[in-house]
Design an enzyme around this catalytic site. Structure first.
Site, PDB file in Angstrom:
ATOM      1  N   SER A   7       0.828  -1.200   0.000  1.00  0.00           N
ATOM      2  CA  SER A   7       0.000   0.000   0.000  1.00  0.00           C
ATOM      3  C   SER A   7       0.864   1.252   0.000  1.00  0.00           C
ATOM      4  CB  SER A   7      -0.921   0.020   1.219  1.00  0.00           C
ATOM      5  OG  SER A   7      -1.444   1.322   1.372  1.00  0.00           O
ATOM      6  N   ASP A  34      -4.588   3.694  -2.191  1.00  0.00           N
ATOM      7  CA  ASP A  34      -5.713   4.026  -1.311  1.00  0.00           C
ATOM      8  C   ASP A  34      -6.201   5.438  -1.542  1.00  0.00           C
ATOM      9  OD1 ASP A  34      -6.022   1.683   0.495  1.00  0.00           O
ATOM     10  OD2 ASP A  34      -3.927   2.108   0.960  1.00  0.00           O
ATOM     11  N   MET A  36      -8.900   8.272  -0.480  1.00  0.00           N
ATOM     12  CA  MET A  36      -9.797   8.627   0.628  1.00  0.00           C
ATOM     13  C   MET A  36     -10.357  10.026   0.434  1.00  0.00           C
ATOM     14  SD  MET A  36      -7.460   7.314   3.758  1.00  0.00           S
ATOM     15  CE  MET A  36      -6.716   5.671   3.749  1.00  0.00           C
ATOM     16  N   HIS A  65      -8.038   1.144  -4.323  1.00  0.00           N
ATOM     17  CA  HIS A  65      -9.000   0.953  -3.234  1.00  0.00           C
ATOM     18  C   HIS A  65      -9.700   2.275  -2.957  1.00  0.00           C
ATOM     19  CE1 HIS A  65      -9.487  -0.183   1.341  1.00  0.00           C
ATOM     20  NE2 HIS A  65     -10.649  -0.059   0.715  1.00  0.00           N
ATOM     21  N   MET A 136     -11.763  -5.982   5.038  1.00  0.00           N
ATOM     22  CA  MET A 136     -10.918  -5.062   5.799  1.00  0.00           C
ATOM     23  C   MET A 136     -10.573  -5.682   7.154  1.00  0.00           C
ATOM     24  SD  MET A 136     -10.236  -2.441   3.942  1.00  0.00           S
ATOM     25  CE  MET A 136      -9.313  -1.560   5.214  1.00  0.00           C
ATOM     26  N   GLY A 144      -0.940   1.568   9.481  1.00  0.00           N
ATOM     27  CA  GLY A 144      -0.265   1.346  10.759  1.00  0.00           C
ATOM     28  C   GLY A 144      -1.139   0.901  11.915  1.00  0.00           C
ATOM     29  N   GLY A 175      -4.925  -4.269   6.074  1.00  0.00           N
ATOM     30  CA  GLY A 175      -4.853  -3.652   7.404  1.00  0.00           C
ATOM     31  C   GLY A 175      -4.104  -4.525   8.386  1.00  0.00           C
ATOM     32  N   SER A 197       2.607  -0.304   6.054  1.00  0.00           N
ATOM     33  CA  SER A 197       3.715   0.017   6.959  1.00  0.00           C
ATOM     34  C   SER A 197       4.744  -1.106   7.022  1.00  0.00           C
ATOM     35  CB  SER A 197       3.185   0.361   8.351  1.00  0.00           C
ATOM     36  OG  SER A 197       2.214  -0.559   8.760  1.00  0.00           O
TER      37      SER A 197
END
Ligand code: DX5
Ligand code: ZN
Length: 222
Positions: A7, A34, A36, A65, A136, A144, A175, A197
């Site tokens: 990611s 990602d 958002m 996503h 998810m 993180g 995640g 992360s």
């Protein structure tokens, strides 16, 4: 097939081109991007122009996503920017079927996601029409966070349903995926692993991806 999709939310945004190169060299299968909107999730990341800019630097599959309300409004733009797979949330679409049709119609692979509080059964009616379902394993919005292992029964149930119907739908988890959690998710039946992360924060990114892949391969049933 086991897929590792790092990611870019955890990438250094000031050096995105180098980060893309680094992921190419480290053996990433796909790039997880990602998006958002500050509305569907309480955070804002990046959007269409950034994906378009990255597209010039990689031929990898762009696994986009969308954590945005009514994503149907922007599917054509994301396609034009270079998306290959587009994931939308059941909770964000007033008409899930129409949104999936729109994604398919523009030549992308549709994928459907559920947040931790949404039952996996909400995806069952669309399994014939999607290439992937994203379960998810954190509340969407931030990198993180800690892996929610209580999502594993949802992954198992979904894998059983996909197998029972003889479909070949990928199951993605997103995640808190790391060397410590990847095997558990693979054992439950996930085969596409997003890691932000863990990969971007690793001292040796190539080794990290290799390690995730090996652990997933060993744990994936069958
Ligand atoms: C969260 C995003 C994830 C995030 C994962 O809303 O969808 O893709 O970047 O980050 P990690 O792997 O750090 O949990
Ligand atoms: Zn994501």
């Amino acid at each position: 097939m086991i897929i590792i999709s790092p990611s870019f939310l955890s990438a250094d945004f000031g050096r995105l081109y180098e980060e893309a190169e680094s992921m190419e060299q480290s053996g990433a299968d796909w790039f997880h991007l990602d998006v958002m909107d500050g509305k569907f999730v309480p955070n804002i990341s990046f959007g269409i122009p950034v994906i378009k800019a990255l597209r010039k630097h990689s031929d990898k599959k762009f696994d986009v996503h969308l954590m945005i309300d009514e994503p149907i409004r922007y599917i054509d733009e994301f396609r034009a920017a270079g998306a290959d797979i587009i994931t939308v949330h059941t909770e964000a679409c007033s008409d899930v079927g129409k949104t999936i049709d729109k994604i398919k119609g523009c030549g992308c692979i549709p994928s459907l996601s559920v947040k931790p509080g949404t039952p996996v059964e909400d995806t069952f009616g669309y399994l014939d029409d999607v290439g992937m379902v994203l379960i998810m394993t954190v509340e969407p919005g931030f990198g993180g966070q800690s892996f929610m292992r209580d999502m594993m029964p949802k992954v198992k149930k979904l894998r059983e349903e996909i197998n029972r119907r003889g479909l070949s739908v990928d199951i993605q988890v997103d995640g808190g995926i790391s060397a410590d959690t990847v095997a558990e998710a693979a054992e439950a039946g996930a085969n596409v692993f997003v890691a932000g992360s863990a990969v971007f924060g690793a001292e040796d990114r190539k080794k990290c991806i290799l390690d995730l892949r090996r652990k997933a391969e060993n744990a994936f049933p069958g």
